[in-house]
Design a protein around this motif. Structure first.
Motif, PDB file in Angstrom:
ATOM      1  N   ASN A  76      11.426   4.353  12.927  1.00 57.18           N
ATOM      2  CA  ASN A  76      10.697   3.094  12.730  1.00 57.18           C
ATOM      3  C   ASN A  76       9.384   3.395  12.020  1.00 57.18           C
ATOM      4  O   ASN A  76       8.465   3.954  12.601  1.00 57.18           O
ATOM      5  N   LEU A  77       9.323   3.014  10.738  1.00 55.18           N
ATOM      6  CA  LEU A  77       8.105   3.164   9.943  1.00 55.18           C
ATOM      7  C   LEU A  77       7.642   1.798   9.435  1.00 55.18           C
ATOM      8  O   LEU A  77       7.156   1.666   8.312  1.00 55.18           O
ATOM      9  N   ALA A  78       7.803   0.798  10.272  1.00 58.72           N
ATOM     10  CA  ALA A  78       7.415  -0.556   9.883  1.00 58.72           C
ATOM     11  C   ALA A  78       5.901  -0.649   9.672  1.00 58.72           C
ATOM     12  O   ALA A  78       5.118  -0.005  10.371  1.00 58.72           O
ATOM     13  N   PHE A  79       5.515  -1.423   8.691  1.00 59.13           N
ATOM     14  CA  PHE A  79       4.103  -1.712   8.409  1.00 59.13           C
ATOM     15  C   PHE A  79       3.274  -0.439   8.208  1.00 59.13           C
ATOM     16  O   PHE A  79       2.221  -0.265   8.786  1.00 59.13           O
ATOM     17  N   ASN A  80       3.810   0.432   7.380  1.00 62.87           N
ATOM     18  CA  ASN A  80       3.072   1.603   6.927  1.00 62.87           C
ATOM     19  C   ASN A  80       2.745   1.405   5.447  1.00 62.87           C
ATOM     20  O   ASN A  80       2.655   0.264   4.977  1.00 62.87           O
ATOM     21  N   ASN A  81       2.592   2.497   4.718  1.00 67.94           N
ATOM     22  CA  ASN A  81       2.288   2.415   3.281  1.00 67.94           C
ATOM     23  C   ASN A  81       3.385   3.066   2.443  1.00 67.94           C
ATOM     24  O   ASN A  81       3.111   3.689   1.417  1.00 67.94           O
ATOM     25  N   LEU A  82       4.617   2.934   2.873  1.00 65.52           N
ATOM     26  CA  LEU A  82       5.717   3.587   2.177  1.00 65.52           C
ATOM     27  C   LEU A  82       5.860   3.094   0.742  1.00 65.52           C
ATOM     28  O   LEU A  82       5.710   1.909   0.451  1.00 65.52           O
TER      29      LEU A  82
END
Length: 228
Positions: A76-82
Protein backbone atom coordinates in the motif's frame (compact mmCIF):
# COMPACT_ATOMS: atom_id res chain seq x y z
CA UNK A 1 8.37 -12.66 13.56
CA UNK A 2 6.05 -9.88 12.39
CA UNK A 3 6.14 -9.67 8.60
CA UNK A 4 3.97 -6.56 8.29
CA UNK A 5 5.48 -3.08 8.15
CA UNK A 6 3.41 0.06 8.63
CA UNK A 7 4.63 3.65 8.39
CA UNK A 8 3.26 7.10 7.68
CA UNK A 9 4.56 10.65 7.32
CA UNK A 10 8.11 9.68 6.33
CA UNK A 11 10.40 11.07 3.67
CA UNK A 12 11.57 8.66 1.00
CA UNK A 13 14.99 8.40 2.64
CA UNK A 14 13.59 7.70 6.11
CA UNK A 15 11.19 5.14 4.68
CA UNK A 16 14.15 3.46 2.95
CA UNK A 17 16.04 3.21 6.25
CA UNK A 18 13.05 1.47 7.78
CA UNK A 19 12.63 -0.85 4.80
CA UNK A 20 16.23 -2.03 5.12
CA UNK A 21 15.27 -3.55 8.47
CA UNK A 22 12.27 -5.44 7.06
CA UNK A 23 13.47 -7.09 3.86
CA UNK A 24 11.38 -10.21 4.53
CA UNK A 25 8.13 -8.28 4.93
CA UNK A 26 5.06 -9.82 3.31
CA UNK A 27 2.82 -6.78 3.75
CA UNK A 28 3.80 -3.12 3.71
CA UNK A 29 1.22 -0.52 4.61
CA UNK A 30 2.79 2.86 3.86
CA UNK A 31 0.19 5.43 2.80
CA UNK A 32 0.71 9.19 3.07
CA UNK A 33 4.50 9.21 3.02
CA UNK A 34 6.70 10.92 0.44
CA UNK A 35 7.86 7.84 -1.38
CA UNK A 36 8.60 8.48 -5.03
CA UNK A 37 11.15 9.59 -7.59
CA UNK A 38 12.39 13.18 -7.43
CA UNK A 39 12.10 13.67 -11.19
CA UNK A 40 14.58 14.73 -13.81
CA UNK A 41 14.08 11.66 -15.99
CA UNK A 42 11.64 11.06 -18.82
CA UNK A 43 9.84 7.75 -18.73
CA UNK A 44 11.10 6.91 -22.22
CA UNK A 45 14.77 7.49 -21.35
CA UNK A 46 14.45 5.39 -18.22
CA UNK A 47 12.71 2.62 -20.16
CA UNK A 48 15.53 2.48 -22.69
CA UNK A 49 18.20 2.30 -19.99
CA UNK A 50 16.23 -0.29 -18.05
CA UNK A 51 15.74 -2.55 -21.05
CA UNK A 52 19.49 -2.52 -21.70
CA UNK A 53 20.91 -2.68 -18.19
CA UNK A 54 18.09 -3.86 -15.90
CA UNK A 55 18.73 -0.95 -13.54
CA UNK A 56 16.27 0.92 -11.33
CA UNK A 57 18.42 4.01 -10.80
CA UNK A 58 15.69 6.52 -11.73
CA UNK A 59 13.26 5.13 -9.17
CA UNK A 60 13.27 6.43 -5.62
CA UNK A 61 15.47 4.90 -2.93
CA UNK A 62 12.54 3.20 -1.23
CA UNK A 63 11.15 1.82 -4.47
CA UNK A 64 14.53 0.41 -5.46
CA UNK A 65 14.59 -1.50 -2.20
CA UNK A 66 11.03 -2.76 -2.64
CA UNK A 67 11.98 -4.27 -5.97
CA UNK A 68 14.04 -6.84 -4.09
CA UNK A 69 11.43 -7.84 -1.49
CA UNK A 70 10.84 -11.43 -2.62
CA UNK A 71 8.11 -12.20 -0.07
CA UNK A 72 6.11 -9.02 -0.55
CA UNK A 73 2.60 -9.76 -1.79
CA UNK A 74 0.67 -6.74 -0.47
CA UNK A 75 1.90 -3.16 -0.91
CA UNK A 76 0.00 0.00 0.00
CA UNK A 77 1.67 3.17 -1.29
CA UNK A 78 -1.46 5.28 -1.49
CA UNK A 79 -1.05 9.06 -1.44
CA UNK A 80 2.70 9.12 -1.88
CA UNK A 81 4.72 10.79 -4.66
CA UNK A 82 5.02 7.86 -7.03
CA UNK A 83 6.01 8.56 -10.63
CA UNK A 84 5.69 6.34 -13.69
CA UNK A 85 9.38 5.44 -13.37
CA UNK A 86 8.72 4.08 -9.88
CA UNK A 87 5.96 1.81 -11.16
CA UNK A 88 8.22 0.66 -13.99
CA UNK A 89 10.66 -0.55 -11.35
CA UNK A 90 7.99 -2.00 -9.03
CA UNK A 91 6.38 -3.87 -11.90
CA UNK A 92 9.36 -6.23 -11.95
CA UNK A 93 8.63 -7.49 -8.44
CA UNK A 94 6.29 -10.28 -9.47
CA UNK A 95 5.64 -11.29 -5.86
CA UNK A 96 3.30 -8.30 -5.48
CA UNK A 97 -0.34 -9.29 -5.95
CA UNK A 98 -2.16 -6.48 -4.11
CA UNK A 99 -0.99 -2.99 -5.02
CA UNK A 100 -2.64 0.21 -3.77
CA UNK A 101 -1.41 3.35 -5.51
CA UNK A 102 -4.51 5.45 -4.97
CA UNK A 103 -3.93 9.19 -4.81
CA UNK A 104 -0.58 9.23 -6.62
CA UNK A 105 -1.78 11.94 -8.94
CA UNK A 106 1.18 11.90 -11.35
CA UNK A 107 0.71 8.30 -12.48
CA UNK A 108 -0.40 7.84 -16.09
CA UNK A 109 -1.20 5.14 -18.63
CA UNK A 110 2.55 4.49 -18.90
CA UNK A 111 2.53 3.09 -15.38
CA UNK A 112 -0.40 0.83 -16.26
CA UNK A 113 1.33 -0.43 -19.39
CA UNK A 114 4.51 -1.27 -17.47
CA UNK A 115 2.58 -3.09 -14.77
CA UNK A 116 0.45 -5.10 -17.18
CA UNK A 117 3.49 -6.12 -19.22
CA UNK A 118 5.74 -7.07 -16.33
CA UNK A 119 3.39 -8.24 -13.56
CA UNK A 120 0.10 -9.27 -15.17
CA UNK A 121 -0.68 -11.57 -12.23
CA UNK A 122 -1.54 -8.69 -9.90
CA UNK A 123 -4.95 -9.39 -8.33
CA UNK A 124 -6.01 -6.08 -6.84
CA UNK A 125 -4.99 -2.65 -8.04
CA UNK A 126 -5.75 0.84 -6.77
CA UNK A 127 -5.22 3.82 -9.07
CA UNK A 128 -7.93 6.14 -7.78
CA UNK A 129 -7.33 9.82 -8.46
CA UNK A 130 -4.49 9.27 -10.91
CA UNK A 131 -4.21 10.39 -14.55
CA UNK A 132 -5.05 6.97 -15.96
CA UNK A 133 -7.27 7.44 -19.01
CA UNK A 134 -9.31 5.27 -21.40
CA UNK A 135 -6.07 3.92 -22.86
CA UNK A 136 -4.93 2.58 -19.50
CA UNK A 137 -8.41 1.30 -18.64
CA UNK A 138 -8.52 -0.63 -21.91
CA UNK A 139 -5.20 -2.29 -21.04
CA UNK A 140 -6.50 -3.23 -17.60
CA UNK A 141 -9.71 -4.57 -19.13
CA UNK A 142 -7.70 -7.22 -20.98
CA UNK A 143 -6.21 -8.58 -17.77
CA UNK A 144 -8.00 -11.75 -16.63
CA UNK A 145 -6.26 -11.97 -13.26
CA UNK A 146 -7.61 -8.77 -11.72
CA UNK A 147 -10.44 -9.26 -9.26
CA UNK A 148 -10.52 -5.76 -7.76
CA UNK A 149 -9.82 -2.44 -9.48
CA UNK A 150 -10.18 1.15 -8.31
CA UNK A 151 -10.16 3.85 -10.99
CA UNK A 152 -12.53 6.22 -9.27
CA UNK A 153 -11.78 9.86 -10.06
CA UNK A 154 -9.70 9.01 -13.12
CA UNK A 155 -10.48 10.84 -16.39
CA UNK A 156 -12.38 7.97 -18.02
CA UNK A 157 -14.97 8.28 -20.75
CA UNK A 158 -17.38 5.68 -22.11
CA UNK A 159 -14.64 3.93 -24.09
CA UNK A 160 -12.62 2.95 -21.04
CA UNK A 161 -15.56 2.12 -18.80
CA UNK A 162 -17.28 -0.01 -21.42
CA UNK A 163 -14.04 -1.89 -22.00
CA UNK A 164 -13.90 -2.65 -18.26
CA UNK A 165 -17.53 -3.73 -18.32
CA UNK A 166 -16.55 -6.60 -20.63
CA UNK A 167 -13.96 -7.98 -18.21
CA UNK A 168 -15.18 -11.29 -16.78
CA UNK A 169 -12.68 -11.65 -13.94
CA UNK A 170 -13.38 -8.49 -11.95
CA UNK A 171 -15.64 -8.85 -8.92
CA UNK A 172 -15.12 -5.35 -7.47
CA UNK A 173 -14.90 -2.21 -9.61
CA UNK A 174 -14.73 1.43 -8.56
CA UNK A 175 -15.09 4.02 -11.35
CA UNK A 176 -16.70 7.38 -11.99
CA UNK A 177 -19.43 6.71 -14.53
CA UNK A 178 -22.22 9.14 -15.36
CA UNK A 179 -23.54 8.32 -18.83
CA UNK A 180 -26.41 5.94 -19.44
CA UNK A 181 -24.30 3.92 -21.86
CA UNK A 182 -21.57 3.29 -19.28
CA UNK A 183 -23.93 2.60 -16.42
CA UNK A 184 -26.00 0.09 -18.34
CA UNK A 185 -22.89 -1.67 -19.61
CA UNK A 186 -21.63 -2.06 -16.03
CA UNK A 187 -24.99 -3.33 -14.83
CA UNK A 188 -24.91 -6.11 -17.43
CA UNK A 189 -21.62 -7.54 -16.16
CA UNK A 190 -22.55 -10.76 -14.36
CA UNK A 191 -19.23 -11.24 -12.57
CA UNK A 192 -19.18 -7.90 -10.77
CA UNK A 193 -20.37 -8.35 -7.19
CA UNK A 194 -19.74 -4.72 -6.30
CA UNK A 195 -19.77 -1.70 -8.58
CA UNK A 196 -19.17 1.76 -7.17
CA UNK A 197 -19.79 4.21 -10.00
CA UNK A 198 -19.43 7.34 -7.90
CA UNK A 199 -22.59 9.13 -8.93
CA UNK A 200 -26.21 9.46 -7.94
CA UNK A 201 -28.70 8.38 -10.59
CA UNK A 202 -31.38 11.03 -10.98
CA UNK A 203 -32.88 9.77 -14.24
CA UNK A 204 -35.80 7.57 -13.13
CA UNK A 205 -36.04 5.79 -16.48
CA UNK A 206 -32.35 4.92 -16.37
CA UNK A 207 -32.62 3.82 -12.75
CA UNK A 208 -35.49 1.49 -13.63
CA UNK A 209 -33.52 -0.04 -16.52
CA UNK A 210 -30.51 -0.59 -14.25
CA UNK A 211 -32.65 -2.19 -11.55
CA UNK A 212 -34.07 -4.61 -14.10
CA UNK A 213 -30.57 -5.66 -15.17
CA UNK A 214 -29.31 -5.87 -11.59
CA UNK A 215 -32.12 -8.16 -10.52
CA UNK A 216 -31.30 -10.36 -13.48
CA UNK A 217 -27.53 -10.43 -12.98
CA UNK A 218 -27.48 -10.29 -9.14
CA UNK A 219 -25.07 -7.37 -9.13
CA UNK A 220 -24.89 -4.74 -6.44
CA UNK A 221 -24.44 -1.09 -7.27
CA UNK A 222 -23.02 1.32 -4.71
CA UNK A 223 -23.26 5.09 -5.17
CA UNK A 224 -22.17 8.22 -3.41
CA UNK A 225 -25.79 8.95 -2.59
CA UNK A 226 -26.07 8.99 1.20
CA UNK A 227 -29.66 7.85 0.97
CA UNK A 228 -28.88 4.88 -1.27
Amino acid sequence: MDTTLSCQGLSDHKAAKLLKQMTQAKQIIAPENKIGASGGFTFESVLNVFCKNKQYSAASESVRLLCGFENLYKLNLAFNNLQDVDVLALSHNKAIKYLDMNGNKDLTDKAVKALMQNNPNVRALGLRGTRVSDKGASLLAKNKNLVALDLKGCPLADTGIMALAKNDSLSRLFVTATTAQSLLALAENWTLALIDFGAEITDKALLYKMQERLVHSHNFIATDDKNA
